[in-house]
Design a protein around this motif. Structure first.
Motif, mmCIF file in Angstrom:
data_model
loop_
_atom_site.group_PDB
_atom_site.id
_atom_site.type_symbol
_atom_site.label_atom_id
_atom_site.label_comp_id
_atom_site.label_asym_id
_atom_site.label_seq_id
_atom_site.Cartn_x
_atom_site.Cartn_y
_atom_site.Cartn_z
ATOM 1 N N SER A 42 -3.424 1.916 -8.458
ATOM 2 C CA SER A 42 -4.207 1.277 -7.295
ATOM 3 C C SER A 42 -3.675 0.072 -6.415
ATOM 4 C CB SER A 42 -5.472 0.836 -7.941
ATOM 5 O OG SER A 42 -5.691 1.664 -8.340
ATOM 6 N N GLU A 43 -2.225 -0.769 -6.729
ATOM 7 C CA GLU A 43 -2.337 -2.254 -6.273
ATOM 8 C C GLU A 43 -1.381 -1.063 -5.158
ATOM 9 O OE1 GLU A 43 -3.147 -5.264 -5.789
ATOM 10 O OE2 GLU A 43 -5.123 -4.668 -6.348
ATOM 11 N N LEU A 44 -0.666 -0.297 -5.680
ATOM 12 C CA LEU A 44 0.531 0.369 -4.562
ATOM 13 C C LEU A 44 0.307 1.274 -3.730
ATOM 14 C CD1 LEU A 44 3.044 0.723 -8.135
ATOM 15 C CD2 LEU A 44 3.469 -0.742 -5.728
ATOM 16 N N LEU A 45 -0.857 1.964 -3.695
ATOM 17 C CA LEU A 45 -1.442 2.452 -3.529
ATOM 18 C C LEU A 45 -1.839 1.669 -1.768
ATOM 19 C CD1 LEU A 45 -2.467 5.302 -1.582
ATOM 20 C CD2 LEU A 45 -4.385 5.124 -2.775
ATOM 21 N N ALA A 46 -2.758 0.884 -2.672
ATOM 22 C CA ALA A 46 -3.505 -0.419 -1.415
ATOM 23 C C ALA A 46 -1.934 -1.297 -0.331
ATOM 24 C CB ALA A 46 -3.841 -1.806 -2.006
ATOM 25 N N ALA A 47 -0.468 -1.750 -1.057
ATOM 26 C CA ALA A 47 0.293 -1.619 -0.372
ATOM 27 C C ALA A 47 1.059 -0.733 0.711
ATOM 28 C CB ALA A 47 1.465 -1.956 -1.049
ATOM 29 N N ALA A 48 0.746 1.149 0.288
ATOM 30 C CA ALA A 48 1.196 1.548 1.247
ATOM 31 C C ALA A 48 -0.017 1.222 2.304
ATOM 32 C CB ALA A 48 1.042 2.847 0.286
ATOM 33 N N VAL A 69 8.470 4.394 -6.681
ATOM 34 C CA VAL A 69 7.479 4.722 -5.857
ATOM 35 C C VAL A 69 7.878 5.009 -4.413
ATOM 36 C CG1 VAL A 69 4.785 4.241 -5.118
ATOM 37 C CG2 VAL A 69 5.968 3.618 -7.646
ATOM 38 N N ALA A 70 7.964 5.782 -3.888
ATOM 39 C CA ALA A 70 8.088 5.538 -2.233
ATOM 40 C C ALA A 70 6.754 5.876 -1.907
ATOM 41 C CB ALA A 70 9.269 7.070 -2.366
ATOM 42 N N GLY A 71 6.933 4.607 -0.466
ATOM 43 C CA GLY A 71 5.720 4.017 0.581
ATOM 44 C C GLY A 71 5.143 3.506 0.778
ATOM 45 N N ALA A 72 5.456 2.607 -0.769
ATOM 46 C CA ALA A 72 4.343 1.649 -1.141
ATOM 47 C C ALA A 72 4.315 0.204 -0.117
ATOM 48 C CB ALA A 72 4.764 0.971 -2.477
ATOM 49 N N GLY A 73 6.419 0.230 1.262
ATOM 50 C CA GLY A 73 6.395 -0.468 1.359
ATOM 51 C C GLY A 73 6.279 -1.992 0.871
ATOM 52 N N PRO A 74 7.074 -3.150 1.867
ATOM 53 C CA PRO A 74 6.969 -4.759 1.633
ATOM 54 C C PRO A 74 6.248 -4.815 0.343
ATOM 55 C CG PRO A 74 6.890 -4.704 3.604
ATOM 56 C CD PRO A 74 6.653 -3.005 3.101
ATOM 57 N N LEU A 75 6.301 -5.204 -0.552
ATOM 58 C CA LEU A 75 5.486 -6.034 -2.057
ATOM 59 C C LEU A 75 5.558 -7.646 -1.457
ATOM 60 C CD1 LEU A 75 5.806 -5.080 -5.155
ATOM 61 C CD2 LEU A 75 4.516 -3.905 -3.405
ATOM 62 N N ALA A 92 1.369 -11.713 -1.198
ATOM 63 C CA ALA A 92 2.051 -12.848 -3.057
ATOM 64 C C ALA A 92 1.275 -12.301 -4.019
ATOM 65 C CB ALA A 92 2.099 -14.112 -2.156
ATOM 66 N N HIS A 93 -0.140 -12.152 -4.138
ATOM 67 C CA HIS A 93 -0.159 -12.008 -5.241
ATOM 68 C C HIS A 93 -0.290 -10.492 -5.456
ATOM 69 C CE1 HIS A 93 -1.855 -15.625 -5.829
ATOM 70 N NE2 HIS A 93 -1.972 -15.631 -4.978
ATOM 71 N N ARG A 94 -0.370 -10.118 -4.738
ATOM 72 C CA ARG A 94 -0.054 -7.852 -5.375
ATOM 73 C C ARG A 94 1.448 -8.154 -5.674
ATOM 74 N NH1 ARG A 94 -0.848 -4.784 -0.507
ATOM 75 N NH2 ARG A 94 -3.007 -4.771 -1.149
ATOM 76 N N SER A 95 2.511 -8.761 -5.519
ATOM 77 C CA SER A 95 3.944 -9.098 -6.143
ATOM 78 C C SER A 95 3.548 -9.501 -7.345
ATOM 79 C CB SER A 95 4.835 -9.551 -4.861
ATOM 80 O OG SER A 95 5.867 -9.619 -5.789
ATOM 81 N N ASP A 96 2.956 -10.578 -7.720
ATOM 82 C CA ASP A 96 2.565 -11.747 -8.741
ATOM 83 C C ASP A 96 2.542 -10.684 -10.038
ATOM 84 O OD1 ASP A 96 3.668 -13.828 -7.379
ATOM 85 O OD2 ASP A 96 1.685 -14.672 -7.145
ATOM 86 N N ALA A 107 11.970 -3.717 -6.079
ATOM 87 C CA ALA A 107 11.675 -3.303 -5.272
ATOM 88 C C ALA A 107 12.275 -3.983 -4.065
ATOM 89 C CB ALA A 107 9.985 -4.089 -4.740
ATOM 90 N N ASP A 108 12.635 -2.906 -3.206
ATOM 91 C CA ASP A 108 13.866 -3.550 -2.158
ATOM 92 C C ASP A 108 12.814 -3.200 -0.660
ATOM 93 O OD1 ASP A 108 13.873 -0.265 -1.946
ATOM 94 O OD2 ASP A 108 15.588 -0.128 -2.594
ATOM 95 N N GLY A 109 12.165 -2.545 -0.439
ATOM 96 C CA GLY A 109 11.432 -2.578 0.502
ATOM 97 C C GLY A 109 10.919 -0.849 0.969
ATOM 98 N N SER A 110 11.865 -0.044 0.425
ATOM 99 C CA SER A 110 11.819 1.222 0.392
ATOM 100 C C SER A 110 11.040 2.207 -0.831
ATOM 101 C CB SER A 110 13.172 1.979 1.068
ATOM 102 O OG SER A 110 13.790 2.087 0.280
ATOM 103 N N GLU A 111 11.291 1.516 -2.306
ATOM 104 C CA GLU A 111 11.277 2.184 -3.231
ATOM 105 C C GLU A 111 10.795 0.588 -3.924
ATOM 106 O OE1 GLU A 111 13.509 5.765 -4.058
ATOM 107 O OE2 GLU A 111 14.137 4.568 -5.029
ATOM 108 N N VAL A 112 9.633 1.344 -4.344
ATOM 109 C CA VAL A 112 9.620 0.351 -5.957
ATOM 110 C C VAL A 112 9.754 0.031 -7.693
ATOM 111 C CG1 VAL A 112 7.665 -1.119 -7.339
ATOM 112 C CG2 VAL A 112 7.759 -0.903 -4.429
#
Length: 121
Positions: A42-48, A69-75, A92-96, A107-112
């Protein structure tokens, strides 16, 4: 079955689909609870959605013990200096949260990459 994959548009209306897929992945994994997977997806979809991605792809590689996970964007908040305060807070809190659920997350920006057990990061 060693790989399970879901590719969907990055649309909040598909959050339930992502959570259902997470539950299905959870049936094949002993190291992580289905509820943790559902929350993470859910959080990764929200990030995307926040990143403006067109699609998000969840790929569970059971043999390697990881979910890519590809497409989530930066965390993290460092990904955009022009973020408004509420956006910086959310990232910040999503990443935490994701790091707490999946120690060793990469996470490198393109994949998690979510490790599914110790030593799989």
């Amino acid at each position: 079955m060693d790989v399970l994959e879901l590719s969907v548009p990055a649309d909040p209306a598909l959050a339930l689909t992502a959570r259902m897929f997470a539950g299905a992945v959870g049936e094949h994994v002993d190291e992580v609870s289905s509820e943790d997977l559902k929350l993470a997806f859910s959080e990764l979809l929200a990030a995307a959605v926040d990143a403006g991605s067109e699609r998000i792809v969840f790929r569970a590689d059971l043999e390697r013990g990881q979910i890519i996970v590809a497409g989530a964007g930066p965390l993290g908040p460092e990904a955009g200096d022009d973020l408004e305060e509420h956006e910086r807070f959310a990232r910040a809190h999503r990443s935490d949260l994701l790091t707490a659920l999946f120690p060793g997350l990469r996470a490198d920006g393109s994949e998690v990459v979510l490790p599914l057990g110790p030593g799989t990061a």
